[in-house]
Design a protein around this motif. Structure first.
Motif, mmCIF file in Angstrom:
data_model
loop_
_atom_site.group_PDB
_atom_site.id
_atom_site.type_symbol
_atom_site.label_atom_id
_atom_site.label_comp_id
_atom_site.label_asym_id
_atom_site.label_seq_id
_atom_site.Cartn_x
_atom_site.Cartn_y
_atom_site.Cartn_z
ATOM 1 N N ASP A 265 57.052 32.658 41.717
ATOM 2 C CA ASP A 265 57.465 32.975 43.080
ATOM 3 C C ASP A 265 58.772 33.745 43.111
ATOM 4 N N SER A 266 59.470 33.803 42.013
ATOM 5 C CA SER A 266 60.761 34.495 41.974
ATOM 6 C C SER A 266 60.542 35.974 41.675
ATOM 7 N N ALA A 267 61.629 36.720 41.855
ATOM 8 C CA ALA A 267 61.591 38.159 41.559
ATOM 9 C C ALA A 267 62.607 38.555 40.490
ATOM 10 N N LEU A 268 63.442 37.575 40.081
ATOM 11 C CA LEU A 268 64.465 37.840 39.060
ATOM 12 C C LEU A 268 64.215 36.905 37.884
ATOM 13 N N PHE A 269 64.208 37.496 36.678
ATOM 14 C CA PHE A 269 63.815 36.696 35.499
ATOM 15 C C PHE A 269 64.729 37.032 34.308
ATOM 16 N N ASP A 270 64.922 35.999 33.487
ATOM 17 C CA ASP A 270 65.578 36.172 32.172
ATOM 18 C C ASP A 270 64.488 36.193 31.104
ATOM 19 N N ILE A 271 64.521 37.223 30.243
ATOM 20 C CA ILE A 271 63.521 37.351 29.181
ATOM 21 C C ILE A 271 64.252 37.411 27.833
ATOM 22 N N GLU A 272 63.796 36.639 26.859
ATOM 23 C CA GLU A 272 64.320 36.651 25.493
ATOM 24 C C GLU A 272 63.166 36.896 24.522
ATOM 25 N N ILE A 273 63.432 37.811 23.564
ATOM 26 C CA ILE A 273 62.444 38.133 22.526
ATOM 27 C C ILE A 273 63.101 37.873 21.169
ATOM 28 N N PHE A 274 62.378 37.222 20.262
ATOM 29 C CA PHE A 274 62.891 36.840 18.945
ATOM 30 C C PHE A 274 62.007 37.419 17.842
ATOM 31 N N HIS A 275 62.633 37.654 16.684
ATOM 32 C CA HIS A 275 61.883 37.755 15.435
ATOM 33 C C HIS A 275 61.619 36.334 14.992
ATOM 34 N N THR A 276 60.378 35.966 14.971
ATOM 35 C CA THR A 276 59.999 34.557 14.976
ATOM 36 C C THR A 276 60.538 33.787 13.783
ATOM 37 N N GLU A 277 60.418 34.320 12.559
ATOM 38 C CA GLU A 277 60.693 33.500 11.369
ATOM 39 C C GLU A 277 62.145 33.065 11.308
ATOM 40 N N PHE A 278 63.077 33.962 11.558
ATOM 41 C CA PHE A 278 64.499 33.620 11.540
ATOM 42 C C PHE A 278 65.045 33.355 12.930
ATOM 43 N N VAL B 231 58.245 35.357 22.584
ATOM 44 C CA VAL B 231 58.794 35.687 23.906
ATOM 45 C C VAL B 231 58.741 34.447 24.790
ATOM 46 N N HIS B 232 59.817 34.230 25.541
ATOM 47 C CA HIS B 232 59.750 33.265 26.641
ATOM 48 C C HIS B 232 60.555 33.816 27.815
ATOM 49 N N ILE B 233 60.301 33.221 29.042
ATOM 50 C CA ILE B 233 60.838 33.765 30.286
ATOM 51 C C ILE B 233 61.209 32.614 31.206
ATOM 52 N N LEU C 215 72.308 31.886 42.083
ATOM 53 C CA LEU C 215 73.245 30.875 41.601
ATOM 54 C C LEU C 215 72.790 30.205 40.315
ATOM 55 N N THR C 216 71.529 29.939 40.186
ATOM 56 C CA THR C 216 71.055 29.142 39.062
ATOM 57 C C THR C 216 69.867 29.816 38.404
ATOM 58 N N ALA C 217 69.483 29.292 37.194
ATOM 59 C CA ALA C 217 68.310 29.743 36.440
ATOM 60 C C ALA C 217 67.380 28.578 36.243
ATOM 61 N N GLY C 218 66.088 28.878 36.198
ATOM 62 C CA GLY C 218 65.099 27.835 36.037
ATOM 63 C C GLY C 218 64.842 27.486 34.576
ATOM 64 N N GLN C 219 63.781 26.754 34.395
ATOM 65 C CA GLN C 219 63.415 26.341 33.039
ATOM 66 C C GLN C 219 62.693 27.468 32.308
ATOM 67 N N TRP C 220 62.853 27.452 30.935
ATOM 68 C CA TRP C 220 62.180 28.446 30.086
ATOM 69 C C TRP C 220 60.704 28.088 29.930
ATOM 70 N N SER C 221 59.919 29.139 29.913
ATOM 71 C CA SER C 221 58.491 28.929 29.653
ATOM 72 C C SER C 221 58.285 28.673 28.166
ATOM 73 N N PRO C 222 57.159 28.108 27.783
ATOM 74 C CA PRO C 222 56.892 27.940 26.344
ATOM 75 C C PRO C 222 56.846 29.289 25.631
ATOM 76 N N LEU C 223 57.237 29.285 24.337
ATOM 77 C CA LEU C 223 57.241 30.513 23.527
ATOM 78 C C LEU C 223 55.824 31.029 23.308
ATOM 79 N N GLN C 224 55.702 32.332 23.475
ATOM 80 C CA GLN C 224 54.458 33.018 23.161
ATOM 81 C C GLN C 224 54.725 33.946 21.964
#
Length: 903
Positions: free
Chosen positions: A51-64, A101-103, A109-118
């Motif tokens: 329902d939101s329009a603003l999101f935090d996205i993080e992408i990782f190199h999985t192994e490290f 990736v998770h989002i 004011l605040t940020a929600g919970q992270w989604s599970p890693l894909q």
């Protein structure tokens, strides 16, 4: 009051967390619907619902779990589906490693919970155990930046990555994956740019693991977008250039075309217009052949496959490739020359041409190509090569020179003919000498000895023969022989391995000059070189090809005319000097009054290998060479080393040129005293030593003269008889016994206070019964006082009674010294009564003691009666000391006394 404030503060603190928890419950974790990779484009597409329009996205190199993206994005939901979609482009190929990736949703004011890693798995997962490199076969523009990754095999370790042959620093992405970045890439070759990855095996051996190719280029341009005709009727596609695919849009000839070209980096379109005659590109001539081939010319003929070409005005180009193999025997060089001759011919429907300026007996390779003569567009295709061989012709004239090496000897030389000059295989050479016979020599001969005479001109003619005929005759006249000693010879220094000559023009050189150079001192079969020059020349450079380093050459300049060649100047020198190959000869060392004279002879000229500039003299000392002289005059062949002591020396003499010294010659000498000095010293030194010794002995004897006198020349006392005897007037004649053996016996334990008669033993006679002639002169009776013991004090009476007359014969049968250590002095073994009875007998018989004492009889009482009797002493040795206190001295005591200085 204080309690109320505290309670209010606690209530306020408890309210804030409750409000934050409500805010988080208001921003639930987004629901990820899909995570889709696009491997060729290196992108990840994420689809979710929220329902939101603003999101935090993080992408990782999985192994490290290395963060490669942490970004806040605003993504609106699709109006139709209500889903959010976001795409991310990776700087690395997605195959290099796994990405997760998770989002989470965010408000102001605040940020929600992270989604599970894909997670999107990469090629470095354990299931893929091979080695890989990404990207593969990619095409990019010049100047672009790229990233490459290498995945090594399981159980191997990464080594390095090469890009265009250079090692690039790598970054580790995972356990098996490594990446490099390349910026501003240059254009690739037609085969692309190689990127290579190397790894190390378990044994430590480096090997090529994997690699990739990238094509770096430009988008297509509008150059080369043309149409042409090959048959004068239709249009044909343009040929493909490197990296560009060209395509014509019309298969029939039209005046206007739209041309399009494309490649992976872009597409270009071009409009073109031209008439048919302006774009003629002829096909290759067919069936090229040679007709009427001669020695100097040949006719070529060909045909056309297109009928329209037979009426087309065209220009044709014939290309000839000719080969020549020339062997210069005197220079030992072999080289090959390839000729590329172009000849242009014009005509309508041209199909044959005449080729001239060919060389006899030579192979040629011919190709033909043609083009439209009007509105020249481009050369047509070239025909297949065709080979022709020209016929033979007579050889060219020889270059002949007559060299003189003596007053009556010489040799005629001629230079070999090249393949181009011989015009065919040579059969031999024909020579003739003026006033002499003719000679025919095989083709490998290039000289012939002659007999010359200064009284008349010698002319030799030489001609070469091949199957086509005989060459024009070449004549050479013998120059007058002039030895080096008959004219001044200039020293010639080489420059860069060559000789640079110059001279003043000579009026007699009406037919030019000849420069001749030959190894110095050569006779007979020599390597003679020469060059004939026009009369306008006044300089010449002898190139290094005919010169040898370290060889001395004699260079002569001759003037040519109708008469015999005239010698103008002569030089001698080395094109390049080297160190002498041989040391000086006959090195000797002779001793002189003040040192050593070294003398030698220079090395032979063939071994000098340069002008001898001087000599260096060294003295060898313990393996080292000490320079003692540098002789800068090469004509000096001796040197005197002075100031040397008597010892052994080793000298080294080296000759040197401008290139350095030779190895050196060694000589050893031992300095000894001169023979005259040795004779003088041999005589003077012993005489001086003897003189000094005599002086020393004389001084010592003079100081000890009293002792010497007593030791060697004592006073001889007269005979002393105890009592009051009167000596007779006549000499006492006492006849000595043949065996007067009287020994002195030392008795250290006795008190020597009296004197006695001691006869000294003489040499024993062989005949004991020797009779003495009474008429002869009586022998000298010598008496010596001898100190005896007290037991002989009463012997004076018997001694006096024994003298009966003035002529008395005294005979001793055998008086010996007692061997007992207790004996005291001289003790005659006689009986007094026997002596008295003997007086009653015949007086002339002399005194004969009837001795019965033996050598080993120790009794002293038996000798008391005989003490003091007269004694005949035949020895002249002085045995009685001068004083009663002295004792007889032995040899050792005498020498000790002499040294001690006692008198």
């Amino acid at each position: 009051m204080q309690c109320c404030v505290t309670l209010a503060l606690l209530l306020s603190l408890s309210i804030v967390p409750a409000h934050g928890q409500n805010a988080l419950r208001d921003l639930p974790a987004p629901q990820i619907l899909a995570l889709e990779p696009d491997l060729p484009e290196q992108t990840l597409s994420l689809t979710w619902r929220s329902d939101s329009a603003l999101f935090d996205i993080e992408i990782f190199h999985t192994e490290f779990m290395t963060v490669v993206l942490n970004e806040t994005v605003a993504v609106n939901a699709d109006a139709g589906t209500g889903q959010h979609r976001w795409t991310w482009r990776s700087p690395l190929p997605l195959e290099c490693t796994s990405h997760s990736v998770h989002i989470r949703a965010r408000n102001q004011l605040t940020a929600g919970q992270w989604s599970p890693l894909q997670t999107i798995p990469g090629s470095d997962i354990p299931e893929n155990s091979g080695s890989y490199m990404f990207p593969q076969d990619k095409t990019v523009l010049v100047g672009s930046n790229m990233s490459f990754c290498c995945i090594v095999k399981e159980k191997e370790s990464f080594s390095e990555i090469h890009y265009r042959g250079q090692v690039i620093n790598a970054t580790r992405l995972s356990r098996r994956s490594y990446a490099v970045d390349v910026s501003n890439q240059p254009a690739s070759s037609t085969t692309g740019t190689n990127v290579v990855c190397s790894s190390n095996t378990r044994s430590g051996v480096q090997e090529l693991s994997t690699g990739a190719v990238v094509f770096v280029g430009y988008p297509p341009g509008d150059e080369g977008l043309l149409c042409e005709t090959r048959d004068l009727a239709t249009a044909e596609p343009c040929p493909e250039d490197a990296g560009k695919t060209l395509r014509c849009v019309s298969n029939v000839w039209e005046d206007n075309w739209t041309l399009e070209t494309r490649n992976p980096l872009g597409t270009v379109q071009l409009k073109d217009s031209a008439s048919l005659s302006d774009r003629v590109h002829l096909r290759a001539p067919e069936n090229v052949t040679g007709v009427q081939v001669e020695a100097w010319r040949a006719t070529l003929q060909w045909s056309w496959s297109v009928e329209a070409y037979k009426s087309l005005d065209m220009i044709c180009q014939v290309r000839l490739f000719g080969g020549e193999l020339s062997s210069l025997v005197n220079l030992h060089l072999t080289f090959q020359i390839r000729r590329n001759l172009l000849s242009n011919f014009t005509g309508a429907g041209l199909s044959s041409v005449m080729l001239e300026r060919l060389w006899p007996d030579e192979d040629y390779t011919v190709t033909v190509r043609c083009a439209s003569m009007h509105s020249f567009w481009r050369w047509g295709e070239e025909s297949a090569p065709f080979r022709i061989h020209t016929k033979m012709a007579r050889p060219d004239a020889l270059d002949v020179w007559l060299w003189r090496d003596g007053f009556h000897t010489g040799r005629v030389f001629w230079k070999p003919l090249s393949v181009r000059e011989s015009h065919g295989a040579l059969i031999g050479f024909e020579l003739s000498q003026s006033g002499g016979a003719s000679f025919t020599l095989p083709p490998e001969n290039l000289s012939l000895p002659i007999t010359a005479d200064n009284s008349s001109d010698i002319i030799v003619t030489v001609a070469a023969r091949n199957p086509a005929g005989l060459s024009p005759a070449s004549a050479a006249m013998a120059p007058a022989y002039i030895a080096d000693s008959q004219l001044p010879v200039s020293e010639l220094l080489g420059t860069g391995g060559s000789f640079q000559l110059s001279w003043q023009p000579d009026a007699s050189a009406s037919r030019g000059y000849v420069v001749e150079w030959v190894p110095a001192g050569c006779r007979g079969q020599c390597r003679v070189n020469w060059r004939k020059l026009p009369e306008a020349n006044s300089s010449f450079s002898v190139e290094p090809g005919s010169l040898e380093d370290g060889v001395r050459f004699t260079v002569s300049l001759y003037a040519l005319s109708d008469l015999a060649p005239k010698l103008l100047h002569r030089w001698t020198g080395f094109s390049r000097e080297l160190t002498p190959i041989e040391s000086v000869r006959e090195l000797s060392a002779n001793q002189t009054d003040s040192g050593v004279l070294l003398s030698w002879k220079p090395a032979v000229m063939e071994h000098q290998r340069g002008f001898i500039r001087g000599y260096t003299i060294y003295k060898a000392n313990a393996g080292h060479l000490n320079l003692i002289a540098n002789i800068s005059n090469p004509d000096v062949h001796s040197f005197s080393v002075k100031g040397l002591s008597l010892s052994s020396y080793k000298f080294v003499v080296k000759a040197y040129t401008s290139a350095g010294e030779d190895m050196g010659a060694t000589v050893t000498i031992k300095l000894q005293m001169d023979s005259a000095e040795m004779l003088f010293v041999g005589i003077l030194v012993p005489l001086a030593s003897m003189f000094c010794f005599i002086i020393l002995i004389t001084i010592c004897c003079y100081r000890k003269r009293e002792w010497v006198k007593k030791a060697f020349y004592p006073e001889i006392p007269g005979p002393k008889v105890p009592g009051g005897w009167s000596s007779p007037q006549a000499p006492l004649d006492v006849k000595p016994s043949p065996h007067s053996l009287v020994h002195i016996v030392e008795t250290p334990d006795r008190d020597f206070i009296k004197e006695g008669l001691v006869p000294v033993p003489e040499e024993e006679e062989e005949d004991e019964n020797l009779e003495v002639d009474s008429d002869s002169e009586p022998g000298l009776l010598r008496y010596y006082n001898q100190v005896i013991g007290s037991s002989a004090s009463d012997s004076s009476a018997s001694s006096s009674a024994s003298v009966g007359s003035t002529h008395t014969d005294i005979t001793y049968a055998g008086i010996q010294s007692p061997s007992s250590s207790s004996g005291a002095g001289y003790r005659p073994q006689t009986d007094p009564n026997d002596a008295l009875r003997a007086q009653d007998e015949e007086v002339n018989n002399g005194y004969k003691p009837q001795c019965s004492w033996q050598m080993d009889s120790p009794e002293p009482e038996n000798l008391s009666g005989s003490l003091g009797s007269p004694t005949s002493v035949t020895s002249s040795q002085f045995l009685i000391p001068e004083s009663s206190e002295e004792k007889p001295q032995t040899a050792s005591s005498w020498f000790h006394g002499f040294l001690s200085g006692k008198s």
